[in-house]
Scaffold this active site. Structure first.
Site, PDB file in Angstrom:
ATOM      1  CE  LYS A  56     -36.343 -33.166  17.689  1.00  0.00           C
ATOM      2  NZ  LYS A  56     -36.656 -32.570  18.898  1.00  0.00           N
ATOM      3  CG  ASN A  57     -37.825 -36.078  20.567  1.00  0.00           C
ATOM      4  OD1 ASN A  57     -37.008 -35.188  20.404  1.00  0.00           O
ATOM      5  ND2 ASN A  57     -39.332 -35.381  20.191  1.00  0.00           N
ATOM      6  NE  ARG A  64     -37.736 -26.008  26.802  1.00  0.00           N
ATOM      7  CZ  ARG A  64     -37.924 -26.761  27.560  1.00  0.00           C
ATOM      8  NH1 ARG A  64     -37.915 -28.248  27.491  1.00  0.00           N
ATOM      9  NH2 ARG A  64     -38.320 -26.718  28.949  1.00  0.00           N
ATOM     10  CB  CYS A  97     -39.174 -23.120  23.220  1.00  0.00           C
ATOM     11  SG  CYS A  97     -40.618 -24.465  23.202  1.00  0.00           S
ATOM     12  NE  ARG A 125     -41.155 -27.871  25.959  1.00  0.00           N
ATOM     13  CZ  ARG A 125     -40.460 -28.145  24.618  1.00  0.00           C
ATOM     14  NH1 ARG A 125     -40.226 -27.330  23.969  1.00  0.00           N
ATOM     15  NH2 ARG A 125     -40.015 -29.686  24.900  1.00  0.00           N
ATOM     16  CG  ASP A 179     -43.793 -33.580  19.146  1.00  0.00           C
ATOM     17  OD1 ASP A 179     -42.921 -34.459  19.570  1.00  0.00           O
ATOM     18  OD2 ASP A 179     -44.383 -32.569  19.672  1.00  0.00           O
ATOM     19  CB  VAL A 185     -49.301 -31.616  25.348  1.00  0.00           C
ATOM     20  CG1 VAL A 185     -47.821 -31.770  25.914  1.00  0.00           C
ATOM     21  CG2 VAL A 185     -50.079 -33.118  25.375  1.00  0.00           C
ATOM     22  NE  ARG A 242     -34.189 -27.247  17.515  1.00  0.00           N
ATOM     23  CZ  ARG A 242     -34.415 -26.801  18.690  1.00  0.00           C
ATOM     24  NH1 ARG A 242     -34.807 -25.548  18.930  1.00  0.00           N
ATOM     25  NH2 ARG A 242     -33.906 -27.363  19.772  1.00  0.00           N
TER      26      ARG A 242
HETATM   27  C1  EPZ Z   1     -40.726 -33.934  24.912  1.00  0.00           C
HETATM   28  O1  EPZ Z   1     -40.478 -32.632  25.348  1.00  0.00           O
HETATM   29  C2  EPZ Z   1     -40.280 -33.835  23.486  1.00  0.00           C
HETATM   30  N1  EPZ Z   1     -38.866 -33.461  23.302  1.00  0.00           N
HETATM   31  C3  EPZ Z   1     -41.171 -32.665  22.548  1.00  0.00           C
HETATM   32  O2  EPZ Z   1     -40.854 -32.949  21.440  1.00  0.00           O
HETATM   33  C4  EPZ Z   1     -42.714 -33.179  22.927  1.00  0.00           C
HETATM   34  O3  EPZ Z   1     -43.611 -32.300  22.221  1.00  0.00           O
HETATM   35  C5  EPZ Z   1     -42.992 -33.464  24.413  1.00  0.00           C
HETATM   36  O4  EPZ Z   1     -42.076 -34.155  24.970  1.00  0.00           O
HETATM   37  C6  EPZ Z   1     -44.264 -34.020  24.383  1.00  0.00           C
HETATM   38  O5  EPZ Z   1     -44.462 -35.213  24.023  1.00  0.00           O
HETATM   39  C7  EPZ Z   1     -37.957 -34.322  23.355  1.00  0.00           C
HETATM   40  O6  EPZ Z   1     -38.310 -35.579  23.935  1.00  0.00           O
HETATM   41  C8  EPZ Z   1     -36.383 -33.808  23.454  1.00  0.00           C
HETATM   42  P1  EPZ Z   1     -43.049 -32.716  28.674  1.00  0.00           P
HETATM   43  P2  EPZ Z   1     -40.718 -32.234  26.796  1.00  0.00           P
HETATM   44  O7  EPZ Z   1     -42.002 -32.921  29.749  1.00  0.00           O
HETATM   45  O8  EPZ Z   1     -40.161 -33.802  27.778  1.00  0.00           O
HETATM   46  C9  EPZ Z   1     -45.344 -30.035  31.610  1.00  0.00           C
HETATM   47  C10 EPZ Z   1     -40.157 -32.014  19.257  1.00  0.00           C
HETATM   48  O9  EPZ Z   1     -41.013 -31.430  18.437  1.00  0.00           O
HETATM   49  N2  EPZ Z   1     -44.088 -30.133  32.347  1.00  0.00           N
HETATM   50  O10 EPZ Z   1     -43.442 -34.254  28.242  1.00  0.00           O
HETATM   51  O11 EPZ Z   1     -39.882 -31.294  27.230  1.00  0.00           O
HETATM   52  C11 EPZ Z   1     -44.886 -29.219  30.347  1.00  0.00           C
HETATM   53  O12 EPZ Z   1     -45.009 -27.938  30.451  1.00  0.00           O
HETATM   54  C12 EPZ Z   1     -40.411 -31.510  20.747  1.00  0.00           C
HETATM   55  O13 EPZ Z   1     -39.509 -32.875  19.062  1.00  0.00           O
HETATM   56  C13 EPZ Z   1     -44.334 -29.580  33.615  1.00  0.00           C
HETATM   57  O14 EPZ Z   1     -45.291 -29.087  33.929  1.00  0.00           O
HETATM   58  O15 EPZ Z   1     -42.116 -32.546  27.211  1.00  0.00           O
HETATM   59  C14 EPZ Z   1     -45.817 -29.670  29.146  1.00  0.00           C
HETATM   60  O16 EPZ Z   1     -46.991 -28.942  29.374  1.00  0.00           O
HETATM   61  C15 EPZ Z   1     -41.322 -30.348  20.974  1.00  0.00           C
HETATM   62  N3  EPZ Z   1     -43.139 -29.543  34.656  1.00  0.00           N
HETATM   63  C16 EPZ Z   1     -46.220 -31.451  29.769  1.00  0.00           C
HETATM   64  O17 EPZ Z   1     -45.658 -31.293  30.796  1.00  0.00           O
HETATM   65  C17 EPZ Z   1     -42.136 -30.298  34.105  1.00  0.00           C
HETATM   66  O18 EPZ Z   1     -41.294 -30.591  35.065  1.00  0.00           O
HETATM   67  C18 EPZ Z   1     -45.523 -32.164  28.921  1.00  0.00           C
HETATM   68  O19 EPZ Z   1     -44.232 -31.778  28.788  1.00  0.00           O
HETATM   69  C19 EPZ Z   1     -42.027 -30.986  32.907  1.00  0.00           C
HETATM   70  C20 EPZ Z   1     -43.153 -31.015  31.982  1.00  0.00           C
END
Ligand code: EPZ
Length: 417
Positions: free
Chosen positions: A22-23, A93, A117, A122, A305, A327, A397
């Site tokens: 999915k991702n 998102r 969420c 996030r 995850d 994370v 999802r």
């Molecule tokens: C991706 O989300 C995945 N979703 C998530 O999977 C996964 O949990 C996550 O990466 C971490 O591996 C998709 O790929 C669609 P991040 P993403 O930006 O990109 C902080 C699932 O279950 N951050 O890597 O939104 C954030 O708050 C989902 O399939 C900032 O501070 O995650 C978090 O603490 C859930 N500022 C950390 O970084 C930003 O601009 C990692 O978030 C962006 C992120």
């Protein structure tokens, strides 16, 4: 509202085929907006988030058709302003992934700010700072982010935190920028390298994807391509953990062991037999499980995850294990539900302490997010009696036909509404 009715305890054994990730499919679908031709994507999982993304792409003028081999997407409407409305973004998102491609291809984009969420705030500040570094003007108002740039210009940008969709957005913006872009402190998840493979097949010039430094040489246009999405390592890892948890023996086919290395190493430490096969991974639980600690971190660390699913496993391990979630700030919502089934867990800030081996008993439980739901389904497989997992729309999802795959592995699970 649909529910899963699960009768336990039940051993998982047999073969299961991983679906497409999915991702990986979500950014790949967004990347189609960059093409001046048709993109054919294979092994796209039939899950709700994919349908939402296709609806968003059609809203943006793309033509989306589904054939038996996968999805065909032809973007039109490059003249139209690209807007991702609140109604769509609030359900997913990952809609934010259209920001980069729309900005690169049309010079502007307006996307409803993705709210937080269940698992955390996030923010997308890193996405926006990166787009500004490439010359975009960014405005935030009325709950929308608006980005504009007549022509993006290559630049050097260092992420403040490794972000998966942030890295993906910047990749998709930089491919059509003038000149070279260097991104540092990038996320290294396998889905990033998969997106870069698609973009390069479309004519982009990206090197280093999958490492923390990525270089992109801008080109003037991108064409169509054919791409097969990588296997879903999180879906696959969920079934492997289920095999260990139920004392079973599962062969996960069409999976890439290298992408699951952090989990496989941990399962081996737990005393589970793990072996690579010609097209996947085999897990066999031959004796008592040993409690081992886990700290989640960006790839190549233990994936956040799989944290909830691993916690279900630790309820059946001998000894005490700690699970530290670094994370996301609120990803322990499965804990109170596990405790209602008999688990012995204490939470101290970002650390959960699981006292195993506690017998689980079936109960009515509530899913709150995608991976917490998967954790509760696994717990239900190991619990004595009937477990009813409510709100399984969270599961739908990201898990393609979960009850069918579990039934094929011998589980007694039924979907009822
Ligand atoms: C991706 O989300 C995945 N979703 C998530 O999977 C996964 O949990 C996550 O990466 C971490 O591996 C998709 O790929 C669609 P991040 P993403 O930006 O990109 C902080 C699932 O279950 N951050 O890597 O939104 C954030 O708050 C989902 O399939 C900032 O501070 O995650 C978090 O603490 C859930 N500022 C950390 O970084 C930003 O601009 C990692 O978030 C962006 C992120």
């Amino acid at each position: 509202m649909e529910r899963f009715h699960i009768e336990g305890p039940n051993r998982l054994s047999g073969e299961v085929r991983a679906s497409g990730a999915k991702n990986a499919a979500l950014p790949a679908l967004a990347a189609c907006l960059l093409a001046e031709g048709t993109v054919h994507l294979e092994r796209v999982p039939k899950v709700r988030d994919i349908r939402t993304m296709c609806r968003l792409l059609e809203h943006l003028g793309a033509e989306v058709t589904e054939s038996e081999t996968g999805f065909e997407l032809t973007p039109n409407g490059e003249g139209q302003p690209g807007e991702a409305p609140y109604e769509l973004v609030k359900t997913m998102r990952a809609s934010v992934l259209v920001l980069g491609p729309l900005l690169a291809r049309r010079g502007r984009a307006r996307v409803s700010l993705p709210g937080g969420c269940a698992i955390g705030v996030r923010p997308i500040d890193q996405h926006l700072a990166g787009l500004e570094a490439l010359g975009a003007e960014v405005e935030l108002e009325h709950g929308y982010v608006e980005v504009r740039a007549r022509q993006l210009v290559g630049a050097r940008f260092r992420f403040g935190v490794p972000t998966v969709t942030g890295t993906e957005n910047l990749l998709m913006a930089a491919v059509l920028a003038r000149g070279t872009t260097v991104l540092e402190n990038c996320a290294r998840e396998p889905e990033i390298a998969d997106l870069a493979a698609l973009l390069n097949a479309m004519g982009a010039r990206i090197s280093g994807a999958g490492e923390d430094r990525i270089e992109i040489e801008g080109v003037t246009s991108l064409g169509g391509a054919r791409h097969r999405v990588i296997a879903d390592r999180i879906e696959g890892g969920t079934y492997l953990i289920g095999a260990a948890l139920t004392g079973g023996h599962v062969h996960l086919r069409d999976a890439e062991a290298a992408d699951l290395a952090p989990l496989l190493e941990k399962l081996a430490e737990n005393g589970v037999e793990v072996s690579k096969t010609d097209d996947g991974i085999e897990v066999r639980c031959t004796g008592p499980l040993k409690a081992r600690d886990v700290i989640t971190s960006p790839h190549p660390g233990f994936p956040t995850d799989l944290q909830a699913q691993y916690m279900a496993l630790m309820t059946q391990a001998r000894g005490t294990a700690t699970v530290c979630e670094t994370v996301f700030e609120n990803r322990f919502q499965h804990v109170p539900e596990l405790m209602r089934m008999g688990a012995d867990i204490q939470i101290h800030g970002r650390v959960a302490k699981i006292q195993g081996q506690t017998p689980l008993s079936g109960a009515n439980v509530m899913a709150t997010d995608l991976r917490a739901s998967a954790c509760l389904v696994l717990a239900g497989l190991a619990a004595e009696g009937e477990t009813v997992v409510h709100r399984i729309y969270h599961l739908d999802r990201g898990y393609e036909g979960m009850e069918l795959k579990l039934q094929a592995l011998g589980a007694k699970v039924e979907r009822r509404s």
